[in-house]
Scaffold this motif. Structure first.
Motif, PDB file in Angstrom:
ATOM      1  N   LEU A 264      -7.888   1.183  -1.379  1.00  0.00           N
ATOM      2  CA  LEU A 264      -9.400   1.642  -1.139  1.00  0.00           C
ATOM      3  C   LEU A 264     -10.058   2.084  -2.416  1.00  0.00           C
ATOM      4  O   LEU A 264     -11.419   2.091  -2.167  1.00  0.00           O
ATOM      5  CB  LEU A 264      -9.063   2.757  -0.194  1.00  0.00           C
ATOM      6  CG  LEU A 264      -8.389   2.560   1.415  1.00  0.00           C
ATOM      7  CD1 LEU A 264      -8.617   3.907   2.055  1.00  0.00           C
ATOM      8  CD2 LEU A 264      -8.764   1.357   1.829  1.00  0.00           C
ATOM      9  N   ARG A 265      -9.364   1.824  -3.601  1.00  0.00           N
ATOM     10  CA  ARG A 265     -10.120   2.074  -4.860  1.00  0.00           C
ATOM     11  C   ARG A 265      -9.582   1.341  -5.940  1.00  0.00           C
ATOM     12  O   ARG A 265      -8.433   0.710  -5.602  1.00  0.00           O
ATOM     13  CB  ARG A 265     -10.065   3.296  -5.300  1.00  0.00           C
ATOM     14  CG  ARG A 265     -10.393   4.449  -4.448  1.00  0.00           C
ATOM     15  CD  ARG A 265     -10.186   6.049  -4.976  1.00  0.00           C
ATOM     16  NE  ARG A 265     -10.654   6.289  -6.211  1.00  0.00           N
ATOM     17  CZ  ARG A 265     -10.132   6.998  -7.154  1.00  0.00           C
ATOM     18  NH1 ARG A 265      -9.213   7.779  -6.622  1.00  0.00           N
ATOM     19  NH2 ARG A 265     -10.541   7.507  -8.265  1.00  0.00           N
ATOM     20  N   ARG A 284     -13.416  -2.808   0.099  1.00  0.00           N
ATOM     21  CA  ARG A 284     -14.385  -1.892   0.261  1.00  0.00           C
ATOM     22  C   ARG A 284     -15.005  -1.996   1.674  1.00  0.00           C
ATOM     23  O   ARG A 284     -15.524  -0.736   2.081  1.00  0.00           O
ATOM     24  CB  ARG A 284     -15.651  -2.382  -0.324  1.00  0.00           C
ATOM     25  CG  ARG A 284     -17.025  -2.040  -0.573  1.00  0.00           C
ATOM     26  CD  ARG A 284     -18.057  -2.560  -1.133  1.00  0.00           C
ATOM     27  NE  ARG A 284     -17.701  -3.115  -2.445  1.00  0.00           N
ATOM     28  CZ  ARG A 284     -18.061  -2.468  -3.493  1.00  0.00           C
ATOM     29  NH1 ARG A 284     -18.387  -1.147  -3.331  1.00  0.00           N
ATOM     30  NH2 ARG A 284     -17.839  -2.890  -4.861  1.00  0.00           N
ATOM     31  N   ARG A 287     -12.771   1.035   3.054  1.00  0.00           N
ATOM     32  CA  ARG A 287     -13.346   2.344   2.791  1.00  0.00           C
ATOM     33  C   ARG A 287     -14.431   2.662   3.417  1.00  0.00           C
ATOM     34  O   ARG A 287     -14.643   3.719   3.673  1.00  0.00           O
ATOM     35  CB  ARG A 287     -13.333   2.286   1.061  1.00  0.00           C
ATOM     36  CG  ARG A 287     -13.535   3.517   0.557  1.00  0.00           C
ATOM     37  CD  ARG A 287     -13.584   3.635  -0.887  1.00  0.00           C
ATOM     38  NE  ARG A 287     -14.689   2.895  -1.459  1.00  0.00           N
ATOM     39  CZ  ARG A 287     -14.932   2.603  -2.605  1.00  0.00           C
ATOM     40  NH1 ARG A 287     -13.767   2.490  -3.596  1.00  0.00           N
ATOM     41  NH2 ARG A 287     -16.096   1.807  -3.052  1.00  0.00           N
ATOM     42  N   ASP A 288     -15.339   1.872   3.529  1.00  0.00           N
ATOM     43  CA  ASP A 288     -16.650   2.214   4.084  1.00  0.00           C
ATOM     44  C   ASP A 288     -16.700   2.641   5.482  1.00  0.00           C
ATOM     45  O   ASP A 288     -17.363   3.540   5.891  1.00  0.00           O
ATOM     46  CB  ASP A 288     -17.596   0.972   4.244  1.00  0.00           C
ATOM     47  CG  ASP A 288     -18.122   0.817   2.657  1.00  0.00           C
ATOM     48  OD1 ASP A 288     -18.126   1.486   1.699  1.00  0.00           O
ATOM     49  OD2 ASP A 288     -18.911  -0.328   2.607  1.00  0.00           O
ATOM     50  N   HIS A 291     -13.672   6.005   4.930  1.00  0.00           N
ATOM     51  CA  HIS A 291     -13.886   7.107   3.733  1.00  0.00           C
ATOM     52  C   HIS A 291     -14.141   8.542   4.607  1.00  0.00           C
ATOM     53  O   HIS A 291     -13.379   9.487   4.020  1.00  0.00           O
ATOM     54  CB  HIS A 291     -14.752   6.747   2.716  1.00  0.00           C
ATOM     55  CG  HIS A 291     -15.262   7.992   1.959  1.00  0.00           C
ATOM     56  ND1 HIS A 291     -14.385   7.973   0.747  1.00  0.00           N
ATOM     57  CD2 HIS A 291     -16.046   8.813   1.692  1.00  0.00           C
ATOM     58  CE1 HIS A 291     -14.925   8.796   0.087  1.00  0.00           C
ATOM     59  NE2 HIS A 291     -15.877   9.518   0.596  1.00  0.00           N
ATOM     60  N   ASP A 292     -15.169   8.674   5.212  1.00  0.00           N
ATOM     61  CA  ASP A 292     -15.368  10.094   5.797  1.00  0.00           C
ATOM     62  C   ASP A 292     -14.471  10.723   6.540  1.00  0.00           C
ATOM     63  O   ASP A 292     -14.299  11.829   6.334  1.00  0.00           O
ATOM     64  CB  ASP A 292     -16.762   9.912   6.627  1.00  0.00           C
ATOM     65  CG  ASP A 292     -17.999   9.596   5.853  1.00  0.00           C
ATOM     66  OD1 ASP A 292     -17.822   9.552   4.523  1.00  0.00           O
ATOM     67  OD2 ASP A 292     -19.111   9.326   6.375  1.00  0.00           O
ATOM     68  N   VAL A 295     -11.756  12.005   4.018  1.00  0.00           N
ATOM     69  CA  VAL A 295     -12.233  12.903   3.378  1.00  0.00           C
ATOM     70  C   VAL A 295     -12.064  14.289   4.250  1.00  0.00           C
ATOM     71  O   VAL A 295     -11.710  15.363   3.797  1.00  0.00           O
ATOM     72  CB  VAL A 295     -13.461  12.772   2.760  1.00  0.00           C
ATOM     73  CG1 VAL A 295     -13.968  14.158   1.917  1.00  0.00           C
ATOM     74  CG2 VAL A 295     -13.481  11.706   1.616  1.00  0.00           C
ATOM     75  N   PHE A 319     -14.141  10.615  -4.579  1.00  0.00           N
ATOM     76  CA  PHE A 319     -13.136  10.273  -4.132  1.00  0.00           C
ATOM     77  C   PHE A 319     -12.012  11.318  -4.008  1.00  0.00           C
ATOM     78  O   PHE A 319     -11.252  11.254  -5.111  1.00  0.00           O
ATOM     79  CB  PHE A 319     -12.443   8.767  -4.296  1.00  0.00           C
ATOM     80  CG  PHE A 319     -13.637   7.707  -4.393  1.00  0.00           C
ATOM     81  CD1 PHE A 319     -13.931   7.253  -3.249  1.00  0.00           C
ATOM     82  CD2 PHE A 319     -14.353   7.247  -5.495  1.00  0.00           C
ATOM     83  CE1 PHE A 319     -14.936   6.247  -3.209  1.00  0.00           C
ATOM     84  CE2 PHE A 319     -15.005   5.955  -5.683  1.00  0.00           C
ATOM     85  CZ  PHE A 319     -15.423   5.664  -4.268  1.00  0.00           C
TER      86      PHE A 319
END
Length: 372
Positions: A264-265, A284, A287-288, A291-292, A295, A319
Motif C-alpha cells: 500500500l506504500r 494506490r 490504499r485510496d 486507508h481511512d 487508520v 501513513f
C-alpha cells in the motif's frame, strides 16, 4: 498403469477458532472425507458438504470441519475412495492441527511470498520455516494459469512438499494468481474462512486482516481482455473493513497486522504510464479505498510482497501504518538469493517480525509495542 488416486497430501487451509478446511488433489472422480482425533480422546468423521453430499470431485476434494473449541489440538487425515473402477481407497498420514486461540498470550506466524512455482525457492522456504500457528502465503504462488493441470502441483503439492504440515495455510491472492485463461478456477483449490478472498482472524494477541489488492494495472487494461473486475472487489472490501474492524476480538487486539500482496506504500509513488508497459509497484487504488478504515482501526503494519525487493517503510504522520515488503526470487534470473521469509512472534511485551533470507541472514527486524 492407472495414475495414483490421490495427488497431494491433505492441505489444511483457512484455519479458524472453531475449525479449518482440508483440501487435497485426486486424479479421477472420487469421494472423500476426513477423520479426526482430539488430544482429549474424542474422535469423529466429517463426511458431508454444505449441500448434504459426501464431497466429490475429479481433480480436488474439500472438507470444511468445524465445531471445536478455540485452542483445540487434534490430528486429521483424509480418506479417499474412487467412484468408478478400479475401486481404490487411500488413507493419508495423520496431520496435527490446532485451532486458533484468541485467549493465548503468544502467537507465531510465518510469511512466504512470490514463490512463482520455483521449486528451489519452495524447498528452501519449507526447510527454513518452523511450525507456526499459521503460514501466510502472501501471493504470487504462480506465474499465470495457462495450464489447469498446474493447480494441484502449485497450490496443494508445490515442489512435492507438504507445506501445511505443522503450519495451516492462509492464502493471499496475488496479481499473478489472477492471470491466465484458467485463473478463474483458483478458488476451487484455495479455501478461505468465509469463501471470499479476504478475511480477518485473531491468533493470541495478534489480529490479522487479509486483503486482495487485485492487479497491478487498471481493470480496463487491454492485457486483461475483460477478464477482471477488481474495482468492485476493492469497494466490497472497504465496506467489509468498516464492519470487521468493529468486531471486539479484532478491535481490541494488542497487535494489528494487515497482509496483502501488493504494497500500500512504496519508495517512489510517481504516476505510472501503463501505455509504456508500466505497472503498479504499490496499489494506490487499494490504499485510496482502505486507508481511512485501516487508520481508524489502528493498523500498525502492512506486510506485502510483489516488488521482489526487501523494503521497510516506517510509519509516518500521513501513513500511521508501517510497510514491510519481503523479497521473492529474482524475477529475471534463476537465482533464489533474493528470496526471503518473515517470522512473526508475539508476546505480551512485543511483536517481533524478523525477515531472513534462505541462508538465515537477518534482513530486517521490526519490533512493535502493544497498543493500549
Amino acid at each position: 498403469m492407472t495414475a495414483a488416486l490421490v495427488t497431494s497430501p491433505p492441505v489444511v487451509m483457512a484455519p479458524r477458532a472453531d475449525g479449518f478446511e482440508v483440501v487435497w488433489g485426486v486424479s479421477r472422480l472420487s469421494r472423500g472425507w476426513i477423520e479426526w482425533e482430539a488430544a482429549d480422546g474424542t474422535s469423529g468423521t466429517v463426511t458431508g458438504d454444505a449441500f448434504g453430499m459426501v464431497p466429490q470431485g475429479d481433480r480436488v476434494l474439500r472438507v470444511r470441519a468445524s465445531g471445536w473449541s478455540a485452542g483445540t489440538s487434534l490430528r486429521v487425515r483424509s480418506v479417499t475412495e474412487a467412484v468408478e473402477a478400479p475401486k481404490e481407497r487411500h488413507e493419508s498420514e495423520w496431520k496435527p492441527v490446532r485451532t486458533f486461540d484468541a485467549a493465548s498470550d503468544t502467537a507465531r506466524f510465518a510469511v512466504w511470498n512470490d514463490t512463482h512455482q520455483r521449486d528451489d525457492t519452495l524447498r528452501g522456504l519449507h526447510e527454513a520455516t518452523p511450525e507456526v500457528d499459521v503460514l501466510v502465503w502472501n501471493g504470487d504462488l504462480c506465474n499465470d494459469w495457462t495450464d489447469p493441470a498446474e493447480f494441484p502441483t502449485t497450490v496443494l503439492n508445490p515442489a512435492g512438499l507438504d507445506v501445511s504440515a505443522g503450519r495451516p495455510l492462509a492464502v493471499v491472492v496475488g496479481n499473478h494468481d489472477v492471470r491466465g485463461t484458467w485463473a478463474y478456477q483458483l478458488e476451487d483449490f484455495v479455501a478461505t474462512p468465509e469463501g471470499r478472498p479476504f478475511t480477518a482472524f485473531r491468533i493470541g494477541p495478534v489480529a490479522c486482516i487479509v486483503l486482495h489488492t487485485g492487479e497491478d494495472k487498471p481493470d480496463d487494461h487491454p492485457t486483461f481482455e475483460g477478464r477482471v473486475a477488481f474495482e468492485p472487489l476493492r469497494a466490497e472490501q472497504a465496506e467489509w473493513l468498516r464492519e470487521v474492524t468493529a468486531r471486539p476480538e479484532i478491535a481490541d487486539a494488542p497487535y494489528r497486522v494487515v497482509f496483502c500482496h501488493i504494497p500500500l506504500r512504496w519508495t517512489d509513488e510517481a504516476v505510472v504510464d501503463y501505455d509504456a508497459d508500466g505497472y503498479d509497484w504499490f496499489s494506490r487504488r487499494s490504499r485510496d479505498a482502505w486507508h481511512d478504515a485501516l487508520v481508524g482501526w489502528g493498523a500498525q503494519i502492512v506486510v506485502s510482497g510483489h516488488t521482489h525487493y526487501q523494503t521497510w517503510l516506517p510509519a509516518t504522520e500521513e501513513f500511521p501504518y508501517a510497510q514491510l515488503i519481503s523479497g521473492g526470487p529474482d524475477a529475471d534470473t534463476a537465482s533464489d538469493e533474493a528470496a526471503a521469509w518473515i517470522d512473526g512472534e508475539a508476546s505480551a511485551d512485543e511483536l517481533v517480525l524478523t525477515m531472513r533470507d534462505l541462508g538465515g541472514r537477518v534482513l530486517h527486524e521490526v519490533r512493535l509495542a502493544p497498543l493500549g
